[in-house]
Enzyme design. Sequence first.
Site, PDB file in Angstrom:
ATOM      1  N   HIS A  24       4.251   1.889  -8.077  1.00  0.00           N
ATOM      2  CA  HIS A  24       3.275   0.795  -8.000  1.00  0.00           C
ATOM      3  C   HIS A  24       2.342   0.830  -9.207  1.00  0.00           C
ATOM      4  CE1 HIS A  24       4.014   1.479  -3.545  1.00  0.00           C
ATOM      5  NE2 HIS A  24       4.284   0.195  -3.675  1.00  0.00           N
ATOM      6  N   GLN A  29      15.355  -8.021  -3.905  1.00  0.00           N
ATOM      7  CA  GLN A  29      14.074  -8.726  -3.748  1.00  0.00           C
ATOM      8  C   GLN A  29      13.691  -9.426  -5.060  1.00  0.00           C
ATOM      9  OE1 GLN A  29      10.419  -7.262  -1.567  1.00  0.00           O
ATOM     10  NE2 GLN A  29       9.783  -6.680  -3.607  1.00  0.00           N
ATOM     11  N   GLY A  58       0.817  -1.212   0.000  1.00  0.00           N
ATOM     12  CA  GLY A  58       0.000   0.000   0.000  1.00  0.00           C
ATOM     13  C   GLY A  58       0.846   1.255   0.000  1.00  0.00           C
TER      14      GLY A  58
HETATM   15  O1  PAF Z   1       7.993  -4.861  -2.296  1.00  0.00           O
HETATM   16  C1  PAF Z   1       7.090  -4.867  -1.435  1.00  0.00           C
HETATM   17  O2  PAF Z   1       6.284  -3.936  -1.336  1.00  0.00           O
HETATM   18  C2  PAF Z   1       6.990  -6.038  -0.460  1.00  0.00           C
HETATM   19  O3  PAF Z   1       8.234  -6.517  -0.123  1.00  0.00           O
HETATM   20  C3  PAF Z   1       6.086  -7.178  -0.998  1.00  0.00           C
HETATM   21  C4  PAF Z   1       6.646  -7.782  -2.271  1.00  0.00           C
HETATM   22  C5  PAF Z   1       4.684  -6.632  -1.270  1.00  0.00           C
HETATM   23  C6  PAF Z   1       5.975  -8.294   0.049  1.00  0.00           C
HETATM   24  O4  PAF Z   1       5.415  -7.851   1.232  1.00  0.00           O
END
Ligand code: PAF
Length: 284
Positions: A39, A155, A33
Amino acid sequence: MHMKICKTVEQMRLASRTAHRAGKRVGFVPTMGALHEGHLSLVRAAKARSDVVAVSIFVNPTQFGPKEDLAKYPRPFERDCELLENEGVDLLFAPSAEEMYPKGAVTWVEVEGLSQKLCGRSRLGHFRGVTTVVSKLFHIIEPDLAFFGQKDAAQAAIIRRMVHDLNFPIEIVVCPIVREPDGLAMSSRNAYLSPQEHKSALVLHRTLTEIQSLFAHGERNSARLIEAGKKVLAQEPGVRLDYLGIVDPDCLEPITDLQDQALVAVAAFVGSTRLIDNLVLRAI
Ligand code: PAF
């Protein structure tokens, strides 16, 4: 069509299976969020490649350390819903912490080795929390494609590895970093910065572009490039370096011989806010 908000695992699984049964490809964007253009760029990429777009909003407690910002992490849920509606998102999964982690849950997913690199070194247990929650989200939503931002390059590498190792039948799509006009990489944590800190934070991008410029002029010695980058960063008082590394974008191991694709990744504290940024070196 209105966006359907699912608060439970059962509702979400049913909505996603209904889409699959109708022959639709489901694209998934996991988020915590506090949505910004970064995003939304993932949502747009998902829309372009899928029939049904599912987004999750879940501030995942297991990826925060005990001294980190879980409690104060921004949660502007109504505004996020509006933004997602405007992008034409079909399904929103917004579970509670109890729904995602029922009492007694003791199972973790961990990508060994990679999880201890870059942010994993200073944020112990962080990537274990990420891979656990992302595995759960993948099992609940069963997407065909999942979209992640290049801003968290470590990530992305760890998720790619996990999907490969655990045979998730999901295509991982990594989308470019979205920046403010002044160069600052978009992040939900930018909201913590005072105007002065925002200005100071621009040094992260300047550090990376200095390294890129030296690389383009022929410098191939990693140690010298990192030294030059550290000098740029040190010019900004109030910014404390966490790490600056030149690594392989897949295994995240440091690269000394810079012939192949190399990722330059930086993390630094601006006041008490920890920010990250990166770029992939180009010879031209
Ligand atoms: O990148 C993010 O915002 C978070 O690490 C994710 C992938 C939603 C996991 O909680």
